[in-house]
Design an enzyme around this catalytic site. Structure first.
Site: not given
Ligand code: 7PM
Length: 288
Positions: A221, A261
């Site tokens: 991130k 995750r």
């Molecule tokens: C920008 C921000 C792009 C976040 C992609 C993402 C989470 C999630 C995601 C998290 C849970 C990614 C994310 N992030 N579900 N889904 N916790 N529970 O990196 O931090 O895939 S999307």
């Protein structure tokens, strides 16, 4: 402690690694390499070989400013992968906020609903509450994916995230969902500044007060990018944030996270094996 899910009671006495499987052509960090069901399924198998304990399958990028994905498109991406992934012998989580997708994947045998909206849509709450045993991850998000990067939270994020997550868990339990099915997630990067994200890590223990297991998602991130950029004096793209991401996952586990995750399962599993080896010796010999 255990996480009750559809088919598995996941033992959380050791940290668990949730591997990210994107079935989205517009995914920000893997360039949509897992767009076809067969490719996504191969990725699932690889993550399990690498030591993932849980698969998290998502069809819609929550990337800031990403256009919303039509329901039919999300179903078309996710259902074929989930239908096959549930045969791999590991718990399958689905990253979705759409109640129709939740119902469809639960019908296919999915184990966990991972909702970045924390079931704030009544129909999503119903979809999970109507199921006898699926697990659920309730995540904090400030604002929505369209606005969260331009209008992040202000002030001390920790008590507000804690309050939000406690409320969301309360609402779900009031619908008859047992506490053992619920995991909480501070939602790193979802409408928070890098300083707020790192405050949520430094003071992560405050989020454990309600007594639910915590899931932390730092992988690749932008807050990791900001920290790395400070050290490298140059911008570090998502694919080059692996070691920073592993460091954050390890710090999260050290501060009490039960599940991380991650994209980089193999690397994270290695780091956690070292943590585990230390942890096994953390009681002073003879004191127990
Ligand atoms: C920008 C921000 C792009 C976040 C992609 C993402 C989470 C999630 C995601 C998290 C849970 C990614 C994310 N992030 N579900 N889904 N916790 N529970 O990196 O931090 O895939 S999307």
């Amino acid at each position: 402690m255990h996480w009750q899910t559809t088919r598995f009671q996941i033992d959380l006495s050791r940290p668990r690694v949730m591997g990210i499987v994107n079935v989205t052509p517009d995914s920000f960090s893997d360039g949509g390499r897992h767009a076809s069901p067969a490719t996504a399924l191969r990725h699932c198998e690889q993550l399990l070989k690498d030591g993932a304990h849980i698969l998290d399958i998502g069809g819609e990028s929550t990337r800031p400013g990403a256009p919303p994905l039509p329901l039919e498109e999300e179903l078309a991406r996710v259902l074929p992968v989930v239908g096959e992934a549930v045969r791999l012998g590991a718990p399958v989580s689905v990253d979705t906020y759409k109640p129709e997708v939740m119902r469809a994947v639960l019908d296919l045998g999915a184990d966990i609903i991972n909702d970045v909206w924390a079931l704030r849509r009544p129909a999503a709450l119903d979809a999970v509450a109507a199921h006898p045993s699926c697990g659920v991850c309730l995540m904090h998000m400030h604002g929505d994916p369209q606005t969260m990067q331009t209008a992040p939270m202000t002030g001390d994020a920790v008590p507000r995230v804690l309050h939000f997550l406690e409320q969301a868990a309360q609402v779900l339990q009031a619908q008859g969902v047992d506490k053992s099915r619920i995991v909480l997630d501070p939602g790193i990067g979802f409408g928070k500044t890098p300083a707020q994200n790192f405050a949520l890590l430094a003071r992560q223990q405050e989020l454990l007060a309600p007594g639910f297991p915590l899931l932390a998602g730092w992988s690749r991130k932008s807050s990791i990018g900001v920290a790395l950029q400070g050290a490298a004096k140059a911008s570090v793209p998502p694919g080059e944030r692996v070691i920073g991401s592993v460091a954050a996952a390890l710090l999260a586990v050290e501060r009490g996270a039960a599940i991380v995750r991650v994209h980089d399962v193999r690397e994270t599993v290695q780091a956690l094996a070292v943590w585990q080896a230390m942890q096994a010796q953390s009681t002073v010999a003879g004191s127990a």
